[in-house]
Design a protein around this motif. Structure first.
Motif, PDB file in Angstrom:
ATOM      1  N   GLU A   7      -0.475   5.652   3.850  1.00  0.00           N
ATOM      2  CA  GLU A   7       0.536   4.642   3.517  1.00  0.00           C
ATOM      3  C   GLU A   7       0.191   3.337   4.209  1.00  0.00           C
ATOM      4  OE1 GLU A   7       4.266   6.300   4.697  1.00  0.00           O
ATOM      5  OE2 GLU A   7       4.384   7.576   2.920  1.00  0.00           O
ATOM      6  N   ALA A   8       0.658   2.234   3.631  1.00  0.00           N
ATOM      7  CA  ALA A   8       0.411   0.914   4.209  1.00  0.00           C
ATOM      8  C   ALA A   8       1.741   0.327   4.682  1.00  0.00           C
ATOM      9  CB  ALA A   8      -0.231  -0.002   3.182  1.00  0.00           C
ATOM     10  N   TYR A   9       1.702  -0.335   5.822  1.00  0.00           N
ATOM     11  CA  TYR A   9       2.899  -0.913   6.415  1.00  0.00           C
ATOM     12  C   TYR A   9       2.672  -2.378   6.760  1.00  0.00           C
ATOM     13  CZ  TYR A   9       4.359   3.920   7.015  1.00  0.00           C
ATOM     14  OH  TYR A   9       4.703   5.215   6.786  1.00  0.00           O
ATOM     15  N   LEU A  10       3.730  -3.156   6.620  1.00  0.00           N
ATOM     16  CA  LEU A  10       3.731  -4.552   7.049  1.00  0.00           C
ATOM     17  C   LEU A  10       4.385  -4.590   8.421  1.00  0.00           C
ATOM     18  CD1 LEU A  10       3.209  -7.530   6.318  1.00  0.00           C
ATOM     19  CD2 LEU A  10       5.508  -7.585   5.380  1.00  0.00           C
ATOM     20  N   VAL A  11       3.627  -5.036   9.418  1.00  0.00           N
ATOM     21  CA  VAL A  11       4.099  -5.012  10.802  1.00  0.00           C
ATOM     22  C   VAL A  11       4.182  -6.438  11.337  1.00  0.00           C
ATOM     23  CG1 VAL A  11       3.604  -4.156  13.125  1.00  0.00           C
ATOM     24  CG2 VAL A  11       2.985  -2.791  11.137  1.00  0.00           C
ATOM     25  N   GLY A  12       5.257  -6.756  12.024  1.00  0.00           N
ATOM     26  CA  GLY A  12       5.366  -8.034  12.712  1.00  0.00           C
ATOM     27  C   GLY A  12       5.764  -9.210  11.839  1.00  0.00           C
ATOM     28  N   ARG A  34       7.337  -0.497   4.664  1.00  0.00           N
ATOM     29  CA  ARG A  34       6.311   0.232   3.932  1.00  0.00           C
ATOM     30  C   ARG A  34       5.973  -0.526   2.665  1.00  0.00           C
ATOM     31  NH1 ARG A  34       6.831   6.076   1.292  1.00  0.00           N
ATOM     32  NH2 ARG A  34       7.700   4.751  -0.303  1.00  0.00           N
ATOM     33  N   LEU A  35       4.685  -0.590   2.341  1.00  0.00           N
ATOM     34  CA  LEU A  35       4.239  -1.298   1.146  1.00  0.00           C
ATOM     35  C   LEU A  35       3.905  -0.303   0.048  1.00  0.00           C
ATOM     36  CD1 LEU A  35       1.853  -3.863   2.841  1.00  0.00           C
ATOM     37  CD2 LEU A  35       4.215  -4.214   2.153  1.00  0.00           C
ATOM     38  N   LEU A  36       4.203  -0.680  -1.166  1.00  0.00           N
ATOM     39  CA  LEU A  36       3.905   0.157  -2.310  1.00  0.00           C
ATOM     40  C   LEU A  36       2.535  -0.233  -2.859  1.00  0.00           C
ATOM     41  CD1 LEU A  36       4.922   2.282  -4.287  1.00  0.00           C
ATOM     42  CD2 LEU A  36       5.923   0.444  -5.635  1.00  0.00           C
ATOM     43  N   LEU A  37       1.542   0.583  -2.558  1.00  0.00           N
ATOM     44  CA  LEU A  37       0.178   0.355  -3.011  1.00  0.00           C
ATOM     45  C   LEU A  37      -0.362   1.646  -3.625  1.00  0.00           C
ATOM     46  CD1 LEU A  37      -1.312  -1.467   0.107  1.00  0.00           C
ATOM     47  CD2 LEU A  37      -0.596  -2.528  -2.013  1.00  0.00           C
ATOM     48  N   HIS A  44      -8.927   0.923   0.222  1.00  0.00           N
ATOM     49  CA  HIS A  44      -9.654  -0.341   0.394  1.00  0.00           C
ATOM     50  C   HIS A  44      -9.165  -1.084   1.636  1.00  0.00           C
ATOM     51  CE1 HIS A  44     -12.065  -3.737  -0.851  1.00  0.00           C
ATOM     52  NE2 HIS A  44     -10.999  -4.523  -0.797  1.00  0.00           N
ATOM     53  N   VAL A  45      -7.850  -1.132   1.811  1.00  0.00           N
ATOM     54  CA  VAL A  45      -7.250  -1.813   2.964  1.00  0.00           C
ATOM     55  C   VAL A  45      -7.619  -1.078   4.256  1.00  0.00           C
ATOM     56  CG1 VAL A  45      -5.049  -2.315   4.081  1.00  0.00           C
ATOM     57  CG2 VAL A  45      -5.385  -2.912   1.701  1.00  0.00           C
ATOM     58  N   ALA A  46      -7.585   0.252   4.218  1.00  0.00           N
ATOM     59  CA  ALA A  46      -7.908   1.035   5.424  1.00  0.00           C
ATOM     60  C   ALA A  46      -9.367   0.860   5.815  1.00  0.00           C
ATOM     61  CB  ALA A  46      -7.590   2.505   5.182  1.00  0.00           C
ATOM     62  N   SER A  47     -10.264   0.802   4.836  1.00  0.00           N
ATOM     63  CA  SER A  47     -11.675   0.615   5.170  1.00  0.00           C
ATOM     64  C   SER A  47     -11.921  -0.778   5.742  1.00  0.00           C
ATOM     65  CB  SER A  47     -12.559   0.844   3.942  1.00  0.00           C
ATOM     66  OG  SER A  47     -12.355  -0.170   2.987  1.00  0.00           O
ATOM     67  N   ALA A  48     -11.223  -1.771   5.210  1.00  0.00           N
ATOM     68  CA  ALA A  48     -11.365  -3.135   5.732  1.00  0.00           C
ATOM     69  C   ALA A  48     -10.785  -3.247   7.130  1.00  0.00           C
ATOM     70  CB  ALA A  48     -10.671  -4.124   4.806  1.00  0.00           C
ATOM     71  N   GLU A  49      -9.709  -2.520   7.367  1.00  0.00           N
ATOM     72  CA  GLU A  49      -9.075  -2.554   8.679  1.00  0.00           C
ATOM     73  C   GLU A  49      -9.989  -1.947   9.748  1.00  0.00           C
ATOM     74  OE1 GLU A  49      -4.755  -1.273  10.469  1.00  0.00           O
ATOM     75  OE2 GLU A  49      -5.700  -0.001   8.984  1.00  0.00           O
ATOM     76  N   SER A  65      13.505  -9.989  -8.628  1.00  0.00           N
ATOM     77  CA  SER A  65      14.744  -9.210  -8.698  1.00  0.00           C
ATOM     78  C   SER A  65      15.071  -8.662  -7.308  1.00  0.00           C
ATOM     79  CB  SER A  65      14.656  -8.129  -9.771  1.00  0.00           C
ATOM     80  OG  SER A  65      13.726  -7.143  -9.434  1.00  0.00           O
ATOM     81  N   ARG A  66      15.122  -7.345  -7.135  1.00  0.00           N
ATOM     82  CA  ARG A  66      15.496  -6.773  -5.843  1.00  0.00           C
ATOM     83  C   ARG A  66      14.314  -6.584  -4.904  1.00  0.00           C
ATOM     84  NH1 ARG A  66      17.546  -1.244  -6.747  1.00  0.00           N
ATOM     85  NH2 ARG A  66      17.369  -1.307  -4.512  1.00  0.00           N
ATOM     86  N   HIS A  67      13.114  -6.724  -5.388  1.00  0.00           N
ATOM     87  CA  HIS A  67      11.935  -6.365  -4.615  1.00  0.00           C
ATOM     88  C   HIS A  67      11.224  -7.594  -4.042  1.00  0.00           C
ATOM     89  CE1 HIS A  67      12.367  -2.352  -6.201  1.00  0.00           C
ATOM     90  NE2 HIS A  67      12.457  -2.869  -7.428  1.00  0.00           N
ATOM     91  N   LEU A  68      10.652  -7.402  -2.878  1.00  0.00           N
ATOM     92  CA  LEU A  68       9.794  -8.430  -2.288  1.00  0.00           C
ATOM     93  C   LEU A  68       8.361  -8.111  -2.676  1.00  0.00           C
ATOM     94  CD1 LEU A  68      11.160  -8.825   1.319  1.00  0.00           C
ATOM     95  CD2 LEU A  68      11.381 -10.412  -0.563  1.00  0.00           C
ATOM     96  N   LYS A  69       7.617  -9.132  -3.039  1.00  0.00           N
ATOM     97  CA  LYS A  69       6.213  -8.945  -3.370  1.00  0.00           C
ATOM     98  C   LYS A  69       5.386  -9.683  -2.338  1.00  0.00           C
ATOM     99  CE  LYS A  69       6.605  -7.814  -8.133  1.00  0.00           C
ATOM    100  NZ  LYS A  69       5.808  -7.720  -9.338  1.00  0.00           N
ATOM    101  N   LEU A  70       4.242  -9.123  -2.031  1.00  0.00           N
ATOM    102  CA  LEU A  70       3.389  -9.635  -0.976  1.00  0.00           C
ATOM    103  C   LEU A  70       1.973  -9.769  -1.512  1.00  0.00           C
ATOM    104  CD1 LEU A  70       3.196 -10.148   2.154  1.00  0.00           C
ATOM    105  CD2 LEU A  70       2.559  -7.772   2.347  1.00  0.00           C
ATOM    106  N   LEU A  71       1.431 -10.956  -1.407  1.00  0.00           N
ATOM    107  CA  LEU A  71       0.044 -11.197  -1.792  1.00  0.00           C
ATOM    108  C   LEU A  71      -0.785 -11.136  -0.526  1.00  0.00           C
ATOM    109  CD1 LEU A  71      -1.962 -12.075  -4.010  1.00  0.00           C
ATOM    110  CD2 LEU A  71      -1.478 -14.418  -3.360  1.00  0.00           C
ATOM    111  N   ILE A  72      -1.751 -10.209  -0.486  1.00  0.00           N
ATOM    112  CA  ILE A  72      -2.560 -10.034   0.722  1.00  0.00           C
ATOM    113  C   ILE A  72      -4.017 -10.343   0.429  1.00  0.00           C
ATOM    114  CG2 ILE A  72      -1.036  -8.318   1.752  1.00  0.00           C
ATOM    115  CD1 ILE A  72      -3.011  -6.164   0.849  1.00  0.00           C
ATOM    116  N   ALA A  73      -4.747 -10.645   1.499  1.00  0.00           N
ATOM    117  CA  ALA A  73      -6.182 -10.906   1.394  1.00  0.00           C
ATOM    118  C   ALA A  73      -6.876 -10.258   2.576  1.00  0.00           C
ATOM    119  CB  ALA A  73      -6.457 -12.399   1.390  1.00  0.00           C
ATOM    120  N   ILE A  74      -8.112  -9.885   2.366  1.00  0.00           N
ATOM    121  CA  ILE A  74      -8.948  -9.374   3.446  1.00  0.00           C
ATOM    122  C   ILE A  74      -9.883 -10.514   3.821  1.00  0.00           C
ATOM    123  CG2 ILE A  74     -10.668  -7.677   4.098  1.00  0.00           C
ATOM    124  CD1 ILE A  74      -9.334  -5.820   2.028  1.00  0.00           C
TER     125      ILE A  74
END
Length: 103
Positions: A7-12, A34-37, A44-49, A65-74
């Motif tokens: 699972e992926a999480y947004l921290v801080g 928690r992020l929905l990925l 991919h995110v875990a390997s980059a991390e 609507s009710r959801h927050l969307k997050l655009l991320i980059a490596i």
């Protein structure tokens, strides 16, 4: 952003309540979310991390609507030489603005 246990999480990140008056009493804007990925995206995110010199950066947060969307980059951090060049450009820009301001 952290990827753990499949699972992926947004921290801080601080995400304030959308409607302050309707927010629950114990609303914590700093909580880990928690992020929905998909599995592929999480892998991919875990390997980059895990790689040295790479970091996961949130670029944009918006709601739909009710959801927050997050655009991320490596991203890869700058090398020392690149930092020196950026500092030099910033200093030159400041000195130009100072001279224009005084005239």
């Amino acid at each position: 952003m952290v990827a753990r246990g499949g699972e992926a999480y947004l921290v801080g990140a601080s995400i304030p309540a959308w409607q302050v008056l309707n927010a629950p009493k114990g609303y914590d804007p700093e909580r880990t979310r928690r992020l929905l990925l998909s599995r592929k995206e999480i892998a991919h995110v875990a390997s980059a991390e895990g790689q040295q010199g790479l970091t996961i950066v949130p670029l944009k947060v918006y709601n739909k609507s009710r959801h927050l969307k997050l655009l991320i980059a490596i991203a890869r951090g700058k090398k020392k030489e690149d930092k020196r060049q950026s500092i030099r450009k910033r200093d030159e820009k400041r000195s130009i603005e100072r001279t224009l301001k005084t005239k």
